[in-house]
Design an enzyme around this catalytic site. Structure first.
Site, PDB file in Angstrom:
ATOM      1  CB  SER A 166      -0.673   0.305   0.980  1.00 60.92           C
ATOM      2  OG  SER A 166      -1.490   1.386   1.647  1.00 60.92           O
ATOM      3  CE1 TYR A 185      -3.029  -2.510   5.571  1.00 61.50           C
ATOM      4  CE2 TYR A 185      -3.109  -0.296   4.747  1.00 61.50           C
ATOM      5  CZ  TYR A 185      -3.501  -1.114   4.342  1.00 61.50           C
ATOM      6  OH  TYR A 185      -3.264  -1.371   3.004  1.00 61.50           O
ATOM      7  CE  LYS A 189      -0.698  -3.594   3.273  1.00 61.98           C
ATOM      8  NZ  LYS A 189      -1.183  -5.172   2.994  1.00 61.98           N
TER       9      LYS A 189
END
Length: 299
Positions: A166, A185, A189
């Site tokens: 991402s 998160y 990533k």
């Protein structure tokens, strides 16, 4: 009880179709067999249907059996050589071990690690168990699947790994609103980016291709849940919109064929991908044996 693997075929047994196919990569004329995780929606669904249209055999992995059944039938209509579905939660060690075993098969030529959950929220408030799931799915599973598939690929003449990350991997200390609260998160990533780039350098000169895809906001159902449970009902798109998932996959497969290790589907300035590497060279100048003078100013 976890449902057993289901096989769909377009004539003969799917297992036989998988085992007899030559090795390939997505832009070659000799399609093989691909494992696609997170296949029940969004980007994963698009990878599956696109590869099916190119004649690949598919091993589809997700938590939602009903959606996998629908996708399996659709993939065969698109031209897939055969389809196997594995209902699995990659946050579960037991389920992950089943998928890892399949990814290590001698017929696997491509692994697309697309499964991911977000666990968005203030770090001190998000349930610790959910954050553990984020790491298990986004980091542990991605690494384990790559490790399972890569060792056998050179002997078969090649293969590829695509890891879906991402642009939040590069969000760093940008404040939330409109970006989500995302410490774990984004960190997961960031791992996917660094892991893939470093592995690609290690595998340079071999017939293997490795890519990390870093989309921005994408029109999927990703933001409809935190990832602790699957989104229920039919496939749909969150209200925030974003780039169509089909465009993300188009950019990824084109970039893989061109040898692009870091793919940012919406990036116009291709040279921007190289600039972080240049910055890293500057930072590594700090690996000397003596402390920099600026570091002693606080004494």
């Amino acid at each position: 009880m976890t449902p057993p693997p289901r096989l769909f075929d377009a004539g003969g047994t799917a297992a036989a179709a998988f085992r007899s196919r030559p090795a390939g990569t997505p832009n070659d004329n000799t399609p093989g067999t691909a494992v696609v995780t997170g296949a029940s929606s969004g980007i994963g669904w698009e990878y599956a249907t696109r590869l099916a249209a190119r004649g690949w055999g598919l091993v589809l992995v997700a938590r939602r059996a009903e959606r996998l059944d629908v996708l399996g039938k659709e993939a065969l209509k698109e031209g897939a050589a055969g389809v196997e579905t594995l209902v699995a939660d990659l946050g579960s060690p037991e389920d992950l071990s089943r998928v890892v075993e399949r990814a290590a098969g001698d017929d696997i030529d491509l692994v697309v690690s697309n499964a991911g959950i977000n666990g968005y929220g203030p770090f001190s408030e998000v349930d610790a168990g959910l954050l553990t799931r984020v790491l298990n799915v986004n980091v542990v599973a991605l690494t384990a699947l790559t490790r399972a598939a890569v060792p056998g690929m050179p002997a078969r003449g090649g293969g590829a790994v695509i890891n879906v990350a991402s642009l939040l991997a590069f969000a760093g200390d940008l404040p939330p609103d409109p970006l989500p609260r995302r410490a774990v998160y984004a960190g997961s990533k960031g791992y996917a980016v660094t892991f893939t780039r470093t592995l690609a350098a290690e595998l340079a000169g071999t017939p293997l291709r490795v890519q990390v895809v870093c989309p921005g906001l994408t029109a999927t159902e990703f933001h409809l849940g935190a990832g602790d449970t699957p989104v229920s009902g039919e496939r749909r798109v969150h209200d925030e919109g974003g780039m169509p998932a089909a465009d993300v996959v188009t950019a990824s497969l084109a970039g893989l064929g061109a040898g692009e290790v870091v793919c940012v589907p919406g990036l116009t300035d291709a040279e921007a991908v190289a600039r972080p590497a240049e910055a890293e060279l500057g930072l590594r100048a700090g690996s000397g044996s003596r402390m920099a003078p600026r570091s002693s100013h606080g004494e």
